[in-house]
Write a protein that holds these residues in place. Structure first.
Motif, short mmCIF file in Angstrom:
data_model
loop_
_atom_site.label_atom_id
_atom_site.label_comp_id
_atom_site.label_asym_id
_atom_site.label_seq_id
_atom_site.Cartn_x
_atom_site.Cartn_y
_atom_site.Cartn_z
N ALA A 222 0.83 -1.21 0.00
CA ALA A 222 0.00 0.00 0.00
C ALA A 222 0.86 1.26 0.00
O ALA A 222 0.58 2.21 -0.73
N SER A 223 1.91 1.25 0.80
CA SER A 223 2.80 2.41 0.86
C SER A 223 3.50 2.64 -0.47
O SER A 223 3.58 3.77 -0.96
N SER A 224 4.02 1.55 -1.05
CA SER A 224 4.72 1.67 -2.33
C SER A 224 3.79 2.20 -3.42
O SER A 224 4.16 3.09 -4.20
N THR A 225 2.57 1.69 -3.48
CA THR A 225 1.60 2.12 -4.49
C THR A 225 1.20 3.57 -4.27
O THR A 225 1.04 4.34 -5.23
N CYS A 226 1.04 3.96 -3.02
CA CYS A 226 0.68 5.34 -2.72
C CYS A 226 1.74 6.31 -3.21
O CYS A 226 1.42 7.32 -3.85
N HIS A 227 2.99 6.02 -2.92
CA HIS A 227 4.07 6.92 -3.34
C HIS A 227 4.22 6.97 -4.86
O HIS A 227 4.69 7.96 -5.40
N LEU A 228 3.79 5.92 -5.53
CA LEU A 228 3.89 5.90 -6.99
C LEU A 228 2.76 6.68 -7.64
O LEU A 228 2.99 7.44 -8.59
N LEU A 229 1.53 6.55 -7.14
CA LEU A 229 0.36 7.04 -7.87
C LEU A 229 -0.24 8.33 -7.32
O LEU A 229 -1.08 8.94 -7.98
N ILE A 239 -7.42 8.96 -2.06
CA ILE A 239 -7.70 7.52 -1.89
C ILE A 239 -6.45 6.77 -1.46
O ILE A 239 -6.47 5.96 -0.53
N MET A 240 -5.33 7.04 -2.15
CA MET A 240 -4.11 6.27 -1.88
C MET A 240 -3.55 6.58 -0.49
O MET A 240 -3.03 5.68 0.18
N LEU A 241 -3.67 7.81 -0.05
CA LEU A 241 -3.18 8.14 1.29
C LEU A 241 -4.00 7.42 2.37
O LEU A 241 -3.44 6.99 3.38
N ARG A 242 -5.31 7.29 2.15
CA ARG A 242 -6.13 6.55 3.11
C ARG A 242 -5.74 5.08 3.16
O ARG A 242 -5.70 4.47 4.23
N LEU A 290 -9.80 8.18 7.71
CA LEU A 290 -10.65 8.52 6.57
C LEU A 290 -11.14 9.96 6.63
O LEU A 290 -11.61 10.50 5.62
N LEU A 291 -11.04 10.60 7.79
CA LEU A 291 -11.48 11.99 7.91
C LEU A 291 -10.59 12.91 7.10
O LEU A 291 -9.36 12.75 7.09
#
Length: 402
Positions: A222-229, A239-242, A290-291
């Motif tokens: 999840a962390s890797s995908t967040c930093h990529l997208l 969405i990715m940060l959540r 999520l807030l």
């Protein structure tokens, strides 16, 4: 007249050619400008050029991707920018834990520190009773000349043999020397962790260990995908940060499962109390993340504090474990690993919040060496430490049960 007329007729034609040439050059310049603008659209920008939702660390001054199309965002995994190492540190960690999960599933860790645990195994057998049975069998052996001397010597040896002062190591070495075909050479290895056949010792349930491994893989991926997208758009970033925050909460919560379950498997009440509490706390943290305000830069310290409190709640079951099993070497070994894991996670979080070292030299650590990358390395190291901790729990319960 004809010449003048022809000249007069040729004038518009020449003007038309000139105009067409100017239009063609204008279109060419316009085309180049479009191509240039498209090309510049995928170029890296500095902090001041970022939209508000991408502004997080003002000590990292350049090499940002900003609102790139999804295809180019995916392909940027192989490009150099200020998120490259953030992506790869956790992506490599994900594949590491995927390998560890498959390896653990294929070769169940019936962990035997060979000769360290032999006294307990041998102690379950009444060796003096075995000696008496052997003495009873000796008279029934054929009275052949070649065996007569052997019988006398063996009888004398058995009568004088006292098993009580023998250590487990001596007994095991004696058995291995006498019956090498029945004992694997694995028992003589010095390595602490040995994987032996599951038929040797009945293994304890593994599901708490796999819960932790799944939680670690989810967090890292999840962390890797967040930093990529996250640079693609404001909506996708949200969405990715959540998902990233949910992964952190999942890693912390699932890290409790092996130590709590294997420490209190013989005390179901405390086992369920501790597991229920940390599970509810993990779910609450995910819901809280999520807030909308949770992602704001000024709440960085509060985010880190919330995750820190989740991890710190593990102190209670650790102390309880030491009260119950303080005389067990495994209790001390696992506590040492858990303290090391807490130090790694805590130090990484401290570096992340303090933005060290980029706050000392803004712009010098844009590509490599900034706080988030260091934090990622500490997270992978802490998770691997916990994996080793889990192997000790498995060994402990495999050999002793409750």
């Amino acid at each position: 007249m004809t010449r003048d007329a022809s000249e007069g007729l040729n004038v518009p034609h020449e003007k038309t050619k000139i105009l067409n040439g100017e239009e063609e050059r204008a279109h060419t310049k316009e085309g180049k400008g479009v191509k240039k603008s498209i090309k510049s659209k995928y170029q890296l920008v500095d902090f001041n050029s970022l939209p508000t939702f991408l502004r997080d660390n003002d000590f990292i001054l350049g090499y940002y991707r900003s609102e790139w199309p999804l295809k180019q965002t995916f392909l940027s995994i192989f490009a150099i920018h200020n998120e490259t190492l953030n992506v790869w540190t956790h992506l490599i960690g994900f594949f590491l834990f995927l390998f560890l999960t498959i390896y653990t599933a294929m070769r169940a860790p019936i962990v035997v520190d060979s000769l360290q645990y032999i006294p307990e195994i041998i102690g379950k057998a009444d060796l003096n009773k075995i000696r008496e049975e052997l003495l009873k069998c000796l008279p029934s052996l054929p009275d052949m000349p070649d065996l007569h001397k052997v019988k006398n010597e063996l009888s004398t040896s058995l009568h004088s043999l006292n098993f009580s002062p023998l250590s487990g190591r001596n007994v095991m070495e004696l058995l291995i020397n006498c019956f090498p075909e029945h004992f694997s050479s694995n028992y003589l290895k010095d390595d602490t962790i040995e994987f032996v056949s599951s038929s040797t010792i009945q293994p304890i349930t593994r599901w708490p260990f796999y819960v932790f491994l799944i939680g670690a893989m989810f967090c890292l991926l999840a962390s890797s995908t967040c930093h990529l997208l996250a640079c693609h758009s404001k909506r996708l970033s949200y969405i990715m940060l959540r998902i990233d925050y949910a992964g952190i909460a999942a890693l912390i919560a699932t890290s409790f499962y092996p130590p709590v379950y294997y420490s209190f498997m013989c005390n179901p009440f405390f086992c369920y109390i501790y597991l229920g509490f940390i599970t509810l706390m993990g779910v609450a943290t995910i819901v809280f993340s999520l807030l909308p305000f949770f992602n704001k830069s000024e709440f960085r310290k509060y985010r880190a504090s919330l995750f820190f409190l989740m991890g710190f709640s593990g102190v209670a079951p650790i102390i309880h474990k030491l009260i119950l099993y303080g005389d067990e070497p495994e209790a001390l070994q696992t506590t040492g690993y858990e303290i090391l894991m807490g130090v790694l996670y805590g130090l990484g979080a401290l570096i992340y919040v303090a933005r060290i070292p980029e706050r000392w030299m803004p712009g010098k650590f844009d590509i490599a060496g900034h706080s988030h990358q260091i934090f990622h390395v500490f997270v992978v190291a802490g998770a691997y430490t916990h994996y080793r901790d889990g192997l000790i729990y498995l060994r402990w319960r495999d050999l002793k049960g409750c």
